[in-house]
Write a protein that holds these residues in place. Sequence first.
Motif, PDB file in Angstrom:
ATOM      1  N   ASN A   1      34.891  21.754   9.114  1.00 12.58           N
ATOM      2  CA  ASN A   1      33.712  21.296   8.401  1.00 12.58           C
ATOM      3  C   ASN A   1      32.483  21.371   9.304  1.00 12.58           C
ATOM      4  OD1 ASN A   1      31.796  18.908   7.728  1.00 12.58           O
ATOM      5  ND2 ASN A   1      32.920  19.292   5.832  1.00 12.58           N
ATOM      6  N   ALA A   2      31.442  22.055   8.854  1.00 13.67           N
ATOM      7  CA  ALA A   2      30.258  22.275   9.683  1.00 13.67           C
ATOM      8  C   ALA A   2      29.558  20.970  10.051  1.00 13.67           C
ATOM      9  CB  ALA A   2      29.283  23.219   8.975  1.00 13.67           C
ATOM     10  N   HIS A   3      29.505  20.034   9.108  1.00 16.12           N
ATOM     11  CA  HIS A   3      28.882  18.743   9.399  1.00 16.12           C
ATOM     12  C   HIS A   3      29.648  18.031  10.502  1.00 16.12           C
ATOM     13  CE1 HIS A   3      26.601  15.087   7.699  1.00 16.12           C
ATOM     14  NE2 HIS A   3      27.225  14.659   8.786  1.00 16.12           N
TER      15      HIS A   3
ATOM     16  N   LYS B   1      24.396  27.054   6.494  1.00 17.30           N
ATOM     17  CA  LYS B   1      23.600  25.862   6.176  1.00 17.30           C
ATOM     18  C   LYS B   1      24.501  24.631   6.095  1.00 17.30           C
ATOM     19  CE  LYS B   1      19.530  27.817   4.660  1.00 17.30           C
ATOM     20  NZ  LYS B   1      18.203  27.469   5.122  1.00 17.30           N
ATOM     21  N   ILE B   2      23.926  23.506   6.533  1.00 14.07           N
ATOM     22  CA  ILE B   2      24.484  22.184   6.228  1.00 14.07           C
ATOM     23  C   ILE B   2      23.401  21.532   5.382  1.00 14.07           C
ATOM     24  CG2 ILE B   2      25.274  19.982   7.130  1.00 14.07           C
ATOM     25  CD1 ILE B   2      25.869  21.457   9.806  1.00 14.07           C
ATOM     26  N   GLY B   3      23.597  21.462   4.096  1.00 14.27           N
ATOM     27  CA  GLY B   3      22.519  21.071   3.192  1.00 14.27           C
ATOM     28  C   GLY B   3      21.411  22.103   3.300  1.00 14.27           C
ATOM     29  N   GLN B   4      20.222  21.674   3.713  1.00 10.89           N
ATOM     30  CA  GLN B   4      19.096  22.592   3.900  1.00 10.89           C
ATOM     31  C   GLN B   4      18.907  22.997   5.354  1.00 10.89           C
ATOM     32  OE1 GLN B   4      17.383  23.817   1.197  1.00 10.89           O
ATOM     33  NE2 GLN B   4      19.023  22.719   0.162  1.00 10.89           N
ATOM     34  N   PHE B   5      19.780  22.523   6.237  1.00  7.23           N
ATOM     35  CA  PHE B   5      19.634  22.732   7.685  1.00  7.23           C
ATOM     36  C   PHE B   5      20.352  24.002   8.118  1.00  7.23           C
ATOM     37  CE2 PHE B   5      21.001  21.882  12.120  1.00  7.23           C
ATOM     38  CZ  PHE B   5      19.761  21.653  12.697  1.00  7.23           C
TER      39      PHE B   5
END
Length: 195
Positions: free
Chosen positions: A158-160, A125-129
């Motif tokens: 970093n995933a984002h 997840k990236i936040g809720q995504f």
Amino acid sequence: MRSASISRKTAETDVSVSVALDGTGRASIATGIGFLDHMLELLARHALFDIEVKVAGDLHVDQHHSAEDCGIALGQAFARALGDKRGVTRYADIHLPMDEALTRVCVDISGRPFLVFRTQFRVEKIGQFDTELVREWFQAFAMNAGLTLHVETLYGENAHHIAESCFKGLARALRNAVAVDPREDGRVPSTKGTL
């Protein structure tokens, strides 16, 4: 101006999009998925496309249908906006850095859709995504836009940042690929005479 609008309604989603390829990077995005909105705003800004997206989807189930159908509709609008592809540059590639992440994106506006996606996320997840939806969006977009698209993250933590480098890389590659090449003199850039 090369532009198009698409509406797509299913039992799972109701999507409307418009794209203008010769825009200024203006974006009006409302998918119901905050992170996807952010990525599409980046896409518009760095491609210098004007993009509007509205999605009403079954987010009570999950984000998959909304993300995928958004990619489908945006890809269809992109293909329609390109028309017969006369005069376009056609090929483009870029290495796009985003802090510690580096992604290579190569595109051919070929009319022969194909995706190679070599990007991995260490988190789900990236936040809720859901990070797996990055690939799903790229798959839906490439297939419906008629693109041969290669996306490979060479490194990153970093995933984002990794996701952002993919979307910004796509934006910059598309910006270059759709640019009108005056040396083509309005021809379709193919020995076949069609794309």
